[in-house]
Design an enzyme around this catalytic site. Structure first.
Site, short mmCIF file in Angstrom:
data_model
loop_
_atom_site.label_atom_id
_atom_site.label_comp_id
_atom_site.label_asym_id
_atom_site.label_seq_id
_atom_site.Cartn_x
_atom_site.Cartn_y
_atom_site.Cartn_z
CG HIS A 128 -7.97 41.54 48.61
ND1 HIS A 128 -8.90 41.86 49.53
CD2 HIS A 128 -7.41 42.61 48.29
CE1 HIS A 128 -9.15 42.99 49.64
NE2 HIS A 128 -8.16 43.50 49.21
CB SER A 174 2.21 11.16 51.39
OG SER A 174 1.20 10.22 51.41
CE LYS A 232 0.83 15.36 49.43
NZ LYS A 232 0.35 16.63 49.31
CD GLU A 259 0.85 21.14 56.48
OE1 GLU A 259 0.12 21.18 55.29
OE2 GLU A 259 1.11 19.94 57.09
#
Ligand code: ARG
Length: 459
Positions: free
Chosen positions: A157, A278, A284, A291
């Site tokens: 979980h 970024s 970043k 992804e």
């Protein structure tokens, strides 16, 4: 010379835009090499069975071999003016050897030709995919060996569950990938069927020797029903099914790595070469490769669903709809191959933040299951042990205490069975070391598994 394989009964040229709408050459050019190989075998058979003169068969084979060479060299120019790659190759062959080329299509339809090409392509790509999966497994195994005894929090979980070896998690990925290989191998069995010789749908009156072609092309089985042979695309659905499962696995692995790499978890570091920055936020370092592996999974599922949808309600035997099987198949294979290679590189360079793994394990509630099992060892029923430990955890939370800071007297308020030896249980290393079941995260078992994978993957 006509660019079409079927001009005879037509008086009119195609309406504007029909060729570009119906053409598949931009996609089925991928099959060019297989088309030549299939045609070479077919021509040899036509010659051997004396359906065409032996010298014509020889001439055709020679012409096709030179086309094959130009394809391998990359000098063959695909001409978008053709409906498909089969027509393009037939045309080039005619230019090379003249009218004799017209004998090649004897006892053959593009309906059995295209499935033969596709099956040959699938067999080769499955072999290549299996090799790429093995390389990824080896890379993951390498990481497991580097961090074999490192304990991290295990999650259910997405909450701290129980301590687990990081290598155990990595070996889980290797198991998933092994099943993927098995599925591909299994699919390959049903792909390994020669359908050439089925004609458009009924077979042929000419005395072809299908077993000879089967042998020449290295197929294991011969199709038994000509209607099924030209209509069946189950093998593509199956292949896309296997690819969908691979993609789902890669996506889950990617998601783990994305999470573990965040500042919040900070358990792993993904090499800069697999991240991008970024345009706005200078700090970043984003895990874009991972992804996109996660994101592209939906495209692979889409491919599977598009072929299933195309087949639903399609009358037997061949219909042009079937041409739409190739784009989803080819693009999915390409995507998965790219992803496997990228992930292998990513795992080869992955680093673990050992300090943070240790910090995360300071939360002693992660030992709750071990405590409950300790009580079971003292003769308490598991449900009672669960309840006692739950109350103990709650008490610690309420008083902002760690379990290891309680003294025996305090612990005995929860159960008289707590003895001093409980404290030795409250550390990550003994938690994993005391696991006894086969397949558990005990380092002895995990090391055995690593040895086993060394053997299986021939490391
Ligand atoms: N491009 C076609 C396909 O991929 C080749 C077969 C065409 N057959 C036909 N009868 N029009 O399915």
């Amino acid at each position: 010379m006509a660019k079409k394989l079927w001009g005879g009964r037509f008086n009119k040229a195609l309406a504007k835009d029909v060729l570009s709408f119906t053409s598949s050459i931009n996609i089925d050019k991928t099959l060019a090499i297989y088309d030549c190989l299939g045609s070479i075998a077919h021509a040899k058979m036509l010659g051997k069975a004396k359906i065409i003169p032996a010298k014509d068969a020889k001439k055709i084979v020679k012409g096709l071999k030179s086309i094959l060479t130009s394809l391998k060299k990359g000098t063959f120019k695909v001409d978008k003016g053709f409906e498909d790659i089969h027509s393009n190759i037939q045309y080039v062959l005619t230019k090379k050897i003249g009218k004799t080329a017209g004998r090649l299509h004897t006892a053959r339809s593009r309906n059995d030709q295209v499935v033969t090409d596709t099956r040959m392509y699938c067999k080769d790509t499955i072999d290549a995919l299996i090799r790429s999966i093995t390389l990824l497994q080896k890379s993951v195994l390498g990481a497991a060996k580097k961090y074999v005894t490192l304990v991290i929090p295990g999650y259910t979980h997405l909450e701290h569950a129980q301590p687990v070896l990081f290598s155990h998690l990595l070996l889980a990925y290797i198991e998933m990938l092994e099943r993927d290989k098995e599925r591909l191998e299994d699919t390959r069995k049903r792909i390994d069927v020669l359908v050439l010789g089925s004609g458009a749908l009924t077979g042929t009156t000419l005395p072809i020797d299908r077993n000879y072609v089967k042998k020449l092309l290295g197929f294991k089985y011969l199709s038994r029903n000509s209607i099924d042979a030209v209509s069946d695309r189950d093998f593509i659905v199956e292949f896309l099914g296997a690819l969908s499962i691979i993609s789902m696995h890669l996506s889950r692995i990617a998601e783990d790595m994305i999470l573990y790499g965040t500042k919040e978890f900070d358990l792993i570091e993904i090499d800069e070469r697999f991240c991008t920055g970024s345009s706005l936020m200078p700090q970043k370092k984003n895990p874009d490769v991972l992804e996109l592996i996660r994101g592209k999974t939906s495209q692979i599922y889409g491919s599977l669903v598009s072929v299933l949808g195309m087949l639903k309600g399609l009358p037997l035997s061949y219909n042009r709809d079937l041409q739409l099987d190739k784009e989803p198949l080819f693009s999915s294979i390409e995507t998965i191959n790219e992803e496997l290679k990228l992930l292998a590189g990513l795992f080869a360079s992955i680093k673990i933040n050992k300090k943070n793994a240790g910090k995360a394990l300071k939360d002693e509630t992660i030992f709750a299951t071990d405590i409950a099992e300790y009580l079971v060892g003292k003769g308490i029923a598991f449900r009672d042990a669960h309840d006692i430990t739950g109350k103990l955890v709650k008490y610690c939370e309420k008083h902002n205490k760690n379990i290891s800071t309680l003294d025996i007297k305090e612990l005995n308020k929860f159960s008289k069975c707590f003895k001093k030896d409980i404290f030795a249980r409250l550390n990550p290393e003994s938690s994993v070391r005391l696991k006894k079941s086969i397949g558990s995260t005990n380092p002895v078992f995990v090391k055995k598994q690593i040895k086993n994978w060394n053997k299986i993957l021939k490391v």
